[in-house]
Scaffold this motif. Structure first.
Motif, PDB file in Angstrom:
ATOM      1  N   GLY A  68       0.819  -1.205   0.000  1.00 31.80           N
ATOM      2  CA  GLY A  68       0.000   0.000   0.000  1.00 31.80           C
ATOM      3  C   GLY A  68       0.851   1.253   0.000  1.00 31.80           C
ATOM      4  N   VAL A  69       1.956   1.208   0.723  1.00 33.00           N
ATOM      5  CA  VAL A  69       2.868   2.357   0.759  1.00 33.00           C
ATOM      6  C   VAL A  69       3.491   2.557  -0.614  1.00 33.00           C
ATOM      7  N   ARG A  70       3.862   1.454  -1.277  1.00 33.04           N
ATOM      8  CA  ARG A  70       4.456   1.556  -2.619  1.00 33.04           C
ATOM      9  C   ARG A  70       3.484   2.258  -3.577  1.00 33.04           C
ATOM     10  N   GLU A  71       2.194   1.891  -3.507  1.00 32.82           N
ATOM     11  CA  GLU A  71       1.187   2.536  -4.356  1.00 32.82           C
ATOM     12  C   GLU A  71       1.044   4.018  -4.001  1.00 32.82           C
ATOM     13  N   MET A  72       1.058   4.333  -2.711  1.00 28.80           N
ATOM     14  CA  MET A  72       0.928   5.721  -2.270  1.00 28.80           C
ATOM     15  C   MET A  72       2.112   6.556  -2.765  1.00 28.80           C
ATOM     16  N   VAL A  73       3.318   6.012  -2.682  1.00 28.91           N
ATOM     17  CA  VAL A  73       4.508   6.743  -3.118  1.00 28.91           C
ATOM     18  C   VAL A  73       4.457   6.964  -4.627  1.00 28.91           C
ATOM     19  N   GLN A  74       4.025   5.944  -5.383  1.00 28.96           N
ATOM     20  CA  GLN A  74       3.922   6.111  -6.835  1.00 28.96           C
ATOM     21  C   GLN A  74       2.856   7.145  -7.189  1.00 28.96           C
ATOM     22  N   ARG A  75       1.724   7.144  -6.474  1.00 29.41           N
ATOM     23  CA  ARG A  75       0.680   8.157  -6.713  1.00 29.41           C
ATOM     24  C   ARG A  75       1.210   9.553  -6.398  1.00 29.41           C
ATOM     25  N   THR A  76       2.055   9.656  -5.371  1.00 25.67           N
ATOM     26  CA  THR A  76       2.658  10.948  -5.022  1.00 25.67           C
ATOM     27  C   THR A  76       3.533  11.444  -6.170  1.00 25.67           C
ATOM     28  N   VAL A  77       4.376  10.569  -6.708  1.00 29.90           N
ATOM     29  CA  VAL A  77       5.233  10.939  -7.843  1.00 29.90           C
ATOM     30  C   VAL A  77       4.373  11.349  -9.035  1.00 29.90           C
TER      31      VAL A  77
END
Length: 162
Positions: A136-145
């Motif tokens: 979930g964190v990986r998805e959140m970080v990619q959405r941030t980028v």
């Protein structure tokens, strides 16, 4: 020690590198694109080691940031090429690197890399929870980028014509 989750992406902008640098690397008191205020310590031009506080919304002139506001620092500063900031929140640290490269006449390639690292006291329960949440964190970080890349043109457009 928890491993950071990192994502990266690039976008080409039809603007000279100097203009893109001014739009992205200089900590203005308020960014209307992000709806965030920055309170920078000291005076003079930013550089490696410059500390700042980041506050959602617009702060009135002369207002002090609320207690507990996220603390930031410029950890790398190579004018017109690269800036890296680290923002510490209570449960996590976010590190953002913006890299600029010429992409042809009047164009700049912007690469944004964001890392998220939970701040842990080392408890087993906390480490297990972090491991379970990693996807979930990986998805959140990619959405941030992706969100930062999508806002790049608006950052340049808010600069005075030049």
């Amino acid at each position: 020690m928890p491993q950071p989750v990192t994502a990266s992406g690039s976008r080409e902008l039809p603007h000279e590198r100097r203009r893109v640098w001014e739009a992205l690397a200089v900590l203005a008191p308020y960014c209307a694109v992000c709806d965030v205020s920055y309170v920078v310590e000291g005076t003079g031009a930013p550089d490696r080691g410059t500390r700042f506080v980041c506050v959602p919304g617009r702060l009135d002139d002369g207002a002090h940031p609320p207690a507990g506001a996220p603390q930031g620092e410029i950890v790398e500063w190579v004018p017109l090429e690269r800036v890296t900031t680290r923002l510490r929140l209570t449960p996590e640290t976010w590190t953002t690197t913006i890299e600029l490269a010429d992409a042809g006449p009047g164009a700049t390639l912007v690469t944004i890399t964001v890392s998220h690292e939970p701040r842990s006291d080392g408890r087993l329960t906390q480490r297990l929870t972090q491991r379970l949440m990693r996807g979930g964190v990986r998805e959140m970080v990619q959405r941030t980028v992706d969100g930062e890349l999508d806002r790049l043109p608006a950052h340049v457009e808010q600069l005075p014509a030049g």
